[in-house]
Design an enzyme around this catalytic site. Structure first.
Site, short mmCIF file in Angstrom:
data_model
loop_
_atom_site.label_atom_id
_atom_site.label_comp_id
_atom_site.label_asym_id
_atom_site.label_seq_id
_atom_site.Cartn_x
_atom_site.Cartn_y
_atom_site.Cartn_z
N ASN A 1 0.26 -1.46 0.04
CA ASN A 1 0.16 -0.04 0.11
C ASN A 1 1.07 0.85 -0.16
O ASN A 1 1.82 1.51 1.08
CB ASN A 1 -1.50 0.25 1.32
CG ASN A 1 -2.16 1.27 1.50
OD1 ASN A 1 -2.05 2.38 0.40
ND2 ASN A 1 -2.13 1.70 2.84
N LYS B 1 0.13 4.40 -0.14
CA LYS B 1 -1.17 5.49 0.51
C LYS B 1 -0.57 6.28 0.03
O LYS B 1 -0.29 6.27 -1.80
CB LYS B 1 -0.39 5.94 2.47
CG LYS B 1 -0.33 4.03 2.91
CD LYS B 1 -0.34 4.55 4.10
CE LYS B 1 -0.38 2.57 4.88
NZ LYS B 1 0.41 3.07 5.96
N HIS C 1 -9.68 0.67 5.58
CA HIS C 1 -8.47 0.45 5.83
C HIS C 1 -8.48 1.40 6.55
O HIS C 1 -9.32 2.13 7.14
CB HIS C 1 -7.17 0.87 4.67
CG HIS C 1 -5.79 1.31 5.25
ND1 HIS C 1 -5.61 2.31 6.66
CD2 HIS C 1 -4.96 0.48 5.11
CE1 HIS C 1 -3.89 2.01 6.32
NE2 HIS C 1 -3.71 0.92 5.93
N GLU D 1 -6.71 4.24 8.09
CA GLU D 1 -6.53 5.24 7.96
C GLU D 1 -7.67 6.24 7.30
O GLU D 1 -8.20 6.98 7.57
CB GLU D 1 -5.30 5.63 7.39
CG GLU D 1 -4.09 5.54 8.16
CD GLU D 1 -2.60 4.79 7.17
OE1 GLU D 1 -1.63 4.94 7.70
OE2 GLU D 1 -2.96 5.26 5.85
N GLU E 1 -4.58 -5.62 10.84
CA GLU E 1 -3.76 -4.45 10.77
C GLU E 1 -4.28 -4.09 12.22
O GLU E 1 -4.66 -3.10 12.10
CB GLU E 1 -3.56 -3.73 9.53
CG GLU E 1 -3.34 -3.93 8.10
CD GLU E 1 -3.12 -2.91 7.68
OE1 GLU E 1 -1.47 -3.27 7.25
OE2 GLU E 1 -4.07 -1.93 7.35
N GLY F 1 3.48 1.63 10.78
CA GLY F 1 4.15 2.44 10.94
C GLY F 1 4.99 2.85 11.91
O GLY F 1 5.21 4.53 11.74
N SER G 1 3.97 -3.30 10.39
CA SER G 1 5.28 -2.38 10.10
C SER G 1 6.43 -4.10 10.05
O SER G 1 7.44 -4.77 10.34
CB SER G 1 6.07 -2.27 12.49
OG SER G 1 5.41 -1.32 12.46
#
Length: 238
Positions: A9, A11, A91, A93, A161, A167, A198
């Site tokens: 991804n 992003k 996702h 985010e 996730e 991250g 990660s």
């Protein structure tokens, strides 16, 4: 057996100049034994699809409607027409920054299916939920609310996730990953289940050794071929 997938991804990163990374990745894995999927920004989907060779290309999000007055959004049929074979939905985010609910995610997954795309449905708990011991109940709620009827290995992938690992450099213990993946597997016996958070070349082998981990959804380490290629190799050898 569910398919094995090494997904990246990008992003909000990448321009046409970065397509060299895809060409390098394709050169390093001209006949991959696992599925390699890269999801760049929408501006690059068509360009990447032309340059990707054996690598599949996906979108990072889609609207639940196939067309309409939705300025700035991307419809699933548009992604398919641009050469995408998959799209990430739900996702963390998107759930956090755009207040996407499980119902919205499920509607987007249905739209992906209708367009012939694989829906990569993301789920995962926050650090507060992990520390409160509610991880599995959170996962249950997200699964039941986000995965549409008709989901199968051919059109749906689950990506677990944990939000606190994305991250941050923090990685759950192998036992924690195993617990959640086994819990998901008990409910969705035929779907590929990816781990994200990660993942990098240095820890991919041990993560892929965990039961019911069928691959990874990778963020930053997917931007450069030299970083992502070892993850692909680790999955091929798992």
């Amino acid at each position: 057996m569910p398919r094995k997938i090494a997904a990246g991804n990008w992003k909000m990163n990448g321009t046409a100049a970065d397509l060299d990374q895809i060409k390098a990745l394709a050169s390093a894995h001209p006949s991959p034994s696992v599925e390699i999927l890269i999801c760049p920004p929408a501006t690059l989907v068509a360009h990447m699809a032309d340059a990707a060779g054996p690598i599949k290309v996906g979108g990072q999000d889609c609207h639940a409607e196939p067309s309409g007055a939705h300025t700035g959004d991307i419809a699933a049929p548009m992604l398919a027409a641009a050469g995408a074979t998959a799209v990430i939905v739900g996702h963390s985010e998107r759930r956090t920054d755009h207040a996407e609910t499980d119902a919205i995610v499920q509607a987007k997954a249905r739209a992906a299916h209708a367009a012939g795309l694989t829906a990569v449905i993301c789920i995962g708990e926050t650090l507060q939920e992990r520390e409160a011991g509610t991880t599995l109940s959170v996962i249950d709620t997200q699964l039941s609310g986000s995965v549409p009827e008709g989901a199968s290995d051919s059109n749906t992938v689950i990506a677990y996730e944990p939000l606190w690992a994305i991250g941050t450099g923090k990685v759950p213990t192998l036992d924690q990953i195993a617990e959640v993946h086994a819990h998901i597997r008990a409910k969705h016996t035929d779907l590929a289940i990816l781990y994200g958070g990660s993942v990098k070349g240095s820890n991919a082998t041990e993560i892929f050794g965990v039961p019911h981990v069928n691959g990874a959804l990778v963020g930053g380490a997917s931007l450069k071929a030299n970083d992502f290629s070892p993850i692909v190799t680790a999955l091929e050898n798992a």
